[in-house]
Design a protein around this motif. Structure first.
Motif, PDB file in Angstrom:
ATOM      1  N   ASP A 192       0.809  -1.218   0.000  1.00  0.00           N
ATOM      2  CA  ASP A 192       0.000   0.000   0.000  1.00  0.00           C
ATOM      3  C   ASP A 192       0.840   1.265   0.000  1.00  0.00           C
ATOM      4  O   ASP A 192       0.394   2.316  -0.455  1.00  0.00           O
ATOM      5  CB  ASP A 192      -0.937  -0.002   1.213  1.00  0.00           C
ATOM      6  CG  ASP A 192      -2.039  -1.048   1.093  1.00  0.00           C
ATOM      7  OD1 ASP A 192      -2.295  -1.499  -0.035  1.00  0.00           O
ATOM      8  OD2 ASP A 192      -2.625  -1.404   2.131  1.00  0.00           O
ATOM      9  N   ASN A 193       2.065   1.203   0.541  1.00  0.00           N
ATOM     10  CA  ASN A 193       2.920   2.388   0.606  1.00  0.00           C
ATOM     11  C   ASN A 193       3.876   2.478  -0.580  1.00  0.00           C
ATOM     12  O   ASN A 193       4.863   3.216  -0.534  1.00  0.00           O
ATOM     13  CB  ASN A 193       3.711   2.407   1.914  1.00  0.00           C
ATOM     14  CG  ASN A 193       4.585   1.163   2.085  1.00  0.00           C
ATOM     15  OD1 ASN A 193       4.645   0.296   1.219  1.00  0.00           O
ATOM     16  ND2 ASN A 193       5.258   1.081   3.222  1.00  0.00           N
TER      17      ASN A 193
ATOM     18  N   THR B   6       5.962   0.390  -1.660  1.00  0.00           N
ATOM     19  CA  THR B   6       7.099  -0.513  -1.603  1.00  0.00           C
ATOM     20  C   THR B   6       6.712  -1.826  -2.281  1.00  0.00           C
ATOM     21  O   THR B   6       5.524  -2.084  -2.534  1.00  0.00           O
ATOM     22  CB  THR B   6       7.533  -0.778  -0.150  1.00  0.00           C
ATOM     23  OG1 THR B   6       6.455  -1.456   0.545  1.00  0.00           O
ATOM     24  CG2 THR B   6       7.872   0.521   0.564  1.00  0.00           C
TER      25      THR B   6
ATOM     26  N   SER C  55       7.816   1.936   6.777  1.00  0.00           N
ATOM     27  CA  SER C  55       7.351   3.039   5.954  1.00  0.00           C
ATOM     28  C   SER C  55       8.310   3.242   4.781  1.00  0.00           C
ATOM     29  O   SER C  55       9.499   2.972   4.892  1.00  0.00           O
ATOM     30  CB  SER C  55       7.288   4.322   6.787  1.00  0.00           C
ATOM     31  OG  SER C  55       6.389   4.155   7.859  1.00  0.00           O
TER      32      SER C  55
END
Length: 480
Positions: free
Chosen positions: A318-319, A321, A451
């Protein structure tokens, strides 16, 4: 091993604005051929559609080739994997694709583009081919040509995908597939400075497969015509499980069918995930690129990103990555075993075969169309073909100035891959498997749930690394 001068050239290219271009490719009989080196291009590829159909959002200006940062990330992973071609299904012709196309070009990766999409009015409807073959539809697909004709790594266009998926749909649709191919090829001839191949991607429905190929490769009235396919793609999932073989998968039957094809044939999708599920071992790669199947021009593994149907090589988090799956590692290991010399060698009969004249005798299945009267373009389409669409979005290569991937990528063992970057190639090369083992080389213990790297920090680290490496490169140059 790379020579010192070659290594330095590659290193310097990483930090200088890149406008290098792969060579354009043409069809010579049974082969795709590099127009400069005359080497055969065998497709070592992956189907690329991050987000699946939801990744195509024309209202928001989003498609798989609209975000340069995402393409930089994925190009690095696809280059390490060893691919030379991607297939992209759903394209918005109004969006700027310059950055993504230029990144893939810089790393030696060609693109095969589907001109259609799943949205209404943006493809030939298999249940209503005559009603969906409209001027508005042609305007849309000509827009895709305009958007991608300027990129040298645009390898080809798919005019249609699995429009025929059973005997009933093979009755009315074949003439319309040839009509779309004709219109695309005529548009390209009028508005492009080079020839770009146009073909079809077929479902592996054995009842109609040979008839589909024969219908699309034949020449009407004994002469080559623009409605004829330039190539034939096959979405084949017949090799399933680790115990499958060349014979049990039916690959031997496919090889015999296409042995004397007068156009290139390749797998436009492959990579069965049944009955064992994942990870897939991809032992069909050795057969597809081996000496028994040189009549075929390689294939595209389905697919790059993990979607609900569970065919992914990587998971896009989702981030933004990425986490590699074991499927990625297994495919990379299989690619690393390939005999590149064999793959690049042209077939001895590839350019000598003559297309068969279209005839009802070519068609075996009584339910398959024997109609070789190709529909005329709809009202207004001839003007579009002759004069071009209004306000076309013409793509062009741009400099690739950033090479470092700004977001984290995690190997299948959960470790973060360090210093990930694309490696721009010299002007005369397409990408090939390089013997890498991406997951095995990952040593950081960062968690995939971490993150993404902050943009400022990534930029600072990149500039420091750039300065150091440039000093090394310049020192090496002075020592040559």
């Amino acid at each position: 091993m790379l020579s010192v001068s070659r290594a330095v050239a590659l290193l310097l290219a990483s930090f200088i604005g890149i406008t290098y271009a792969v060579h354009t490719v043409e069809v010579h009989g049974q082969d795709f051929v590099d127009t400069v080196t005359n080497k055969r291009l065998t497709i070592i590829g992956v189907d690329y559609q991050p987000g699946g159909q939801s990744g195509y959002n024309p209202g928001a200006g989003e498609d798989p080739l609209s975000n340069g940062t995402v393409c930089l990330r994925d190009a690095a992973m696809l280059q390490s994997l060893g691919v030379n071609t991607i297939r992209v299904y759903n394209i918005d012709p109004s969006v700027n694709h310059d950055e993504c196309a230029s990144i893939f070009n810089a790393v030696g990766i060609y693109m095969i583009l589907d001109v259609n999409s799943p949205l209404a009015g943006e493809s030939i409807d298999r249940s209503n081919p005559s009603g969906s073959y409209t001027t508005d539809y042609l305007t849309r697909i000509f827009g895709v040509v305009e958007a991608f004709k300027g990129y040298p790594n645009t390898l080809a266009f798919f005019a249609a995908n699995e429009v025929m998926n059973d005997v009933p749909t093979s009755q009315d649709n074949p003439p319309y597939i040839r009509a779309v191919q004709r219109d695309l090829k005529n548009y390209i001839a009028k508005h492009s400075t080079r020839t770009i191949p146009v073909g079809y991607s077929a479902a592996d429905v054995r009842e109609i497969l040979q008839d589909t190929w024969e219908y699309l490769q034949c020449a009407i009235n004994g002469t080559t015509d623009e409605s004829r396919s330039d190539f034939f793609g096959l979405n084949s999932y017949s090799w399933c499980g680790s115990t499958a073989t060349y014979q049990t998968s039916g690959y031997d039957v496919l090889t015999a069918m296409f042995q004397n094809s007068t156009i290139p044939v390749f797998f436009s999708e492959y990579g069965c995930n049944k009955p064992e599920g994942t990870p897939r071992v991809f032992n069909e790669v050795a057969a597809l690129y081996g000496s028994e199947m040189t009549a075929l021009s390689g294939g595209l593994v389905y697919e790059y990103s993990q979607e609900p149907d569970d065919f992914g090589l990587v998971v896009i988090n989702d981030n933004a990555t990425v986490s590699l799956l074991k499927d990625y590692d297994n495919l990379q290991a299989q690619y690393n075993k390939l005999n590149i010399t064999l793959i690049e060698s042209a077939n001895s009969t590839a350019a000598t075969l003559t297309p068969p004249a279209c005839s009802t005798d070519l068609i075996d299945n009584s339910g398959f169309s024997k109609n070789f009267s190709i529909p005329s373009p709809p009202d207004g389409a001839t003007d579009l073909i002759n004069n071009g669409i209004k306000n076309p979005n013409n793509g062009k290569l741009v400099q690739v100035t950033a090479t470092a991937v700004p977001m984290a990528v995690y190997a299948s063992n959960g470790h973060q891959i360090q210093n990930l970057a694309i490696k721009p190639l010299p002007n005369d090369e397409s990408n090939t498997p390089g013997g890498e083992s991406t997951s095995a080389n990952a040593t950081s213990t960062a968690s995939p749930s971490a993150s993404p790297t902050k943009k400022g920090a990534a930029g600072k680290n990149y500039s420091v690394a750039t300065g150091s490496l440039l000093m090394i490169a310049l020192t090496a140059l002075l020592m040559l």
